[in-house]
Scaffold this active site. Structure first.
Site, PDB file in Angstrom:
ATOM      1  CB  CYS A 137      13.214 -45.082 -16.470  1.00 49.25           C
ATOM      2  SG  CYS A 137      13.352 -44.268 -18.076  1.00 49.25           S
ATOM      3  CB  SER A 156       7.869 -53.999 -27.614  1.00 50.35           C
ATOM      4  OG  SER A 156       8.632 -53.103 -26.854  1.00 50.35           O
TER       5      SER A 156
END
Lengths: 267, 292
Positions: free
Chosen positions: B116, B254
Site C-alpha cells: 500500500c 477500479s
C-alpha cells in the site's frame, strides 16, 4: 471521465435558523435531480456529502451545524472558494406517484424541498417535523408549494408529536400512494413500517459515513447496497431486504455499531 | 473458482452482504478489505478521485482491526464463492498476529498487503524489499496452517520479479501483482492545494494497465506459483491480456467505477465472445501464452 471536487464559489449564505445555513453556489451543478447529493470540499479541512436543497440554476446545500467541518462551513462568506463534486446518487423517482406525501424530520427537509417543488402539480402533502418551531426550516418555502402539516416535539408549531405519528392518518385521509422521506433513521424505519402496513410505496433517503462517493470503497454500505451509488434513495422493496436499515451503521474505520452509537459519533 | 475474476482488496469488502452482492454480480472470488491488528481510521476526505485516465486514492487502510471483524469473518461461508482476506501490519510480528487470527476462519487465501503506497508504516516499505517481503511471507506461513498465502506486490520495487522469487522461496503459494502505482498527486489550481487530504495517493485504473501487464510478465518468467494479475482491468480483453502475460486469475477494482458493480459479469461475457472467436475452449490455455 473525471470525478473530483470542481472549483466553485459561494454566491450567498442564508441563515435558516440558529443552527442551519444554506450555501448558494456561484456555478450550477448541471443535471441534478431532487435527492441527489454533492461532495463539498473545504481545502485543508475535509470533504462531506450534502443533499442539494436547491437546483435548476441555483444550486445550494443546506447544512446543520454538527462538528468541526460544519463550524468551517458556517464561516463561509460570499466569494469564498470551495470544491464541489457531483451530482452523485440516484435521486427520487417522481414518475411513480399520483398522490405523494413528503415526510421530513429536521434537516431531512433539505433534499425534499426541491422534490416538493418538482411535484407541485401533483399537490403533495408535506409533513414537516422538528424539535421546535425555530428548527422547522423551509416552512414558508413549503407553504407556497402545497398543504403542510407541522409537528414539533414541544408543540411550539403545529401538533405536539413526531412527524411519523400523523403519517398513517394522512395516508388514509389523502389516499396517498407514495411516501417520500428523509430524516433520522429511527423515524424512517417507522415510516417504512407504516407504509408497509398500509400497502403504500415509499422512497426513503438514507445517510451513512462516506469516503469515495463513487461506489468503490464500501464505507457507506447498508447490507449489499452502497448509499452513494445505489442510493441514497431506496424503494420499499430494497429497504425490506436490508437487515441493517434502522439498526446498524458503520463508523469511519468500518466498525459496525448500533444506530444510537453511530448518531452519537456523528454529533 | 467459477471464473477468473476476483474482487480486489480495498474495494467494497466491508461485510458479508456486500461480498455476496459482488458474487451475484459475477465475481469468481472476492476479497475482504485489508484487515489490520487494531483500529485504524484511515485518512480524511477527499480520499478517492477519478481523473481523465485513472483513479487516485489515499483511503489509508481504514480497519476496525481483526477482533471487530470476527463477526463478519465467521460468516464468510455464506458468501457462496471463495473468500480471500487481505491483511496488513506495521511489522512482521503484526502480520503474524493478524494472520494467525484470520487463518482460524479458513479463508480461501490470505493476501498480504505489503504494497500500500498510502501509509507510512504499513505497506510499500515491505514490498520494495526482497528481504522484508520474504520475512513477512515466512512469518505468516508459520501460522497460516493449510491456508494459502499470497503477497500482493508493488510495481515500485526495483525488480518485482526478484521480490516475487524471494516470496516463492519463503513459501508463498501465489503472488498478487500489482497494488496501486505511485504515489501520485493532483492539485486543485484554484485552491492551490493537493486535492487528496493525504496529498499523495496510489494510482489505479486504465492508466496503470501496461505496468500491471509488464509486472505479471516479469513475475511469470521467474516463479512457478500462480499469479493473480491486477491493474486497470475494465474489459474482457484486459483479462485476456493479463492472463497471456502469466496471470491465472485477475483482480478487478477500479473497473467497478468505470463499468458498474456488474463489471464482473460484463467482463466474463466479453471473454467468452473473444475466446469463441479465437478458438479457445479452456480459459487456462491462455495463461502465459505471450511468453511462447
Amino acid at each position: 471521465m473525471s470525478d473530483m471536487p470542481v472549483s466553485n464559489r459561494v454566491r450567498k449564505v442564508v441563515k435558516e435558523s440558529e443552527e442551519v445555513r444554506t450555501i448558494f453556489l456561484e456555478d450550477n451543478v448541471p443535471g441534478a435531480i431532487p435527492g441527489q447529493f454533492v461532495m463539498v470540499w473545504l481545502p485543508g479541512v475535509d470533504e462531506k456529502p450534502y443533499a442539494l436543497s436547491y437546483m435548476d440554476g441555483e444550486a445550494a446545500v443546506t447544512v446543520q451545524r454538527r462538528g468541526k467541518f460544519t463550524d468551517e462551513i458556517f464561516k463561509l462568506k460570499k466569494g469564498d472558494y470551495i470544491g464541489v463534486g457531483g451530482p452523485y446518487g440516484n435521486g427520487f423517482d417522481v414518475d411513480v406517484c399520483k398522490r405523494p406525501c413528503i415526510i421530513a424530520g429536521g434537516i431531512g427537509i433539505a433534499p425534499l424541498a426541491p422534490l416538493a417543488e418538482k411535484l407541485a402539480r401533483k399537490k403533495p402533502i408535506i409533513i414537516m417535523g422538528a424539535a421546535t418551531k425555530e428548527k422547522l426550516i423551509f416552512r414558508e418555502r413549503m407553504e407556497k408549494v402545497c398543504k403542510v402539516e407541522h409537528t414539533t416535539d414541544d408543540g411550539s408549531c403545529g401538533r405536539k408529536c413526531f412527524a411519523s405519528d400523523i403519517l398513517e392518518e394522512v395516508i388514509e385521509k389523502c389516499r396517498v400512494d407514495v411516501v417520500y422521506g428523509c430524516g433520522p433513521e429511527m423515524m424512517l424505519k417507522r415510516v417504512f413500517e407504516i407504509c408497509r402496513k398500509n400497502r403504500v410505496e415509499c422512497q426513503l433517503s438514507l445517510e451513512r459515513y462516506m469516503h469515495c462517493g463513487l461506489g468503490v470503497c464500501g464505507s457507506c454500505a447498508v447490507d449489499g447496497y452502497r448509499v452513494c451509488v445505489d442510493g441514497p434513495v431506496f424503494s420499499s422493496k430494497q429497504l425490506s431486504r436490508m437487515s441493517e436499515f434502522g439498526r446498524f451503521a458503520r463508523l469511519k474505520y468500518g466498525k459496525k455499531v448500533g444506530l444510537s452509537e453511530y448518531y452519537a459519533w456523528r454529533e | 473458482m467459477r471464473n477468473p475474476t476476483v474482487l480486489s482488496s480495498g474495494f467494497l469488502g466491508v461485510n458479508v452482504e456486500m461480498l455476496k452482492r459482488v458474487v451475484q454480480e459475477g465475481a469468481g472470488a472476492v476479497t475482504f478489505k485489508s484487515i489490520g491488528p487494531k483500529v485504524k481510521s484511515g485518512h480524511r476526505n477527499p480520499t478517492v478521485l477519478a481523473y481523465e485516465w485513472g483513479m487516485i486514492n489515499a483511503v489509508g487502510l481504514p480497519s476496525p482491526g481483526y477482533k471487530d471483524m470476527e463477526g463478519e469473518l465467521a460468516r464468510m461461508k455464506e458468501v457462496g464463492a471463495p473468500v480471500f482476506v487481505s491483511i496488513y501490519g506495521a511489522s512482521v510480528e503484526e502480520f503474524r498476529e493478524v494472520a494467525e487470527a484470520v487463518a482460524g476462519y479458513n479463508p480461501a487465501v490470505i493476501e498480504l498487503n505489503v504494497s500500500c503506497p498510502n501509509t507510512k508504516a504499513e505497506g510499500m516499505v515491505f514490498g520494495c524489499s526482497e528481504k522484508h517481503s520474504a520475512e513477512v511471507v515466512a512469518a505468516v506461513k508459520d501460522v497460516a496452517g493449510k491456508v494459502p498465502v499470497m503477497p500482493k506486490l508493488t510495481s515500485q520495487a526495483l525488480d518485482v520479479g526478484r521480490v516475487a522469487k524471494a516470496c516463492e522461496e519463503a513459501g508463498a503459494d501465489a503472488i498478487a501483482a500489482i497494488n496501486t502505482v505511485g504515489p501520485g498527486m493532483l492539485i486543485n489550481i484554484e485552491a492551490k492545494k493537493p486535492v487528496l487530504d493525504y496529498k499523495r495517493g496510489g494510482i489505479s485504473g486504465p492508466a496503470i494497465r501496461p505496468i500491471a501487464v509488464r509486472c505479471v510478465y516479469d513475475i511469470y518468467e521467474v516463479v512457478d506459483i500462480p499469479i493473480l494479475g491486477i491493474g486497470g482491468v475494465t474489459e474482457g480483453r484486459d483479462v485476456i491480456e493479463l492472463m497471456q502475460a502469466g496471470a491465472t486469475a485477475v483482480g478487478i477494482g477500479s473497473g467497478i467505477y468505470y463499468r458498474g458493480i456488474d463489471v464482473f459479469k460484463k467482463v466474463c461475457e466479453e471473454m467468452k465472445i473473444w475466446m469463441k472467436e479465437n478458438g479457445y475452449k479452456d480459459v487456462k490455455k491462455l495463461i502465459g501464452v505471450a511468453h511462447e
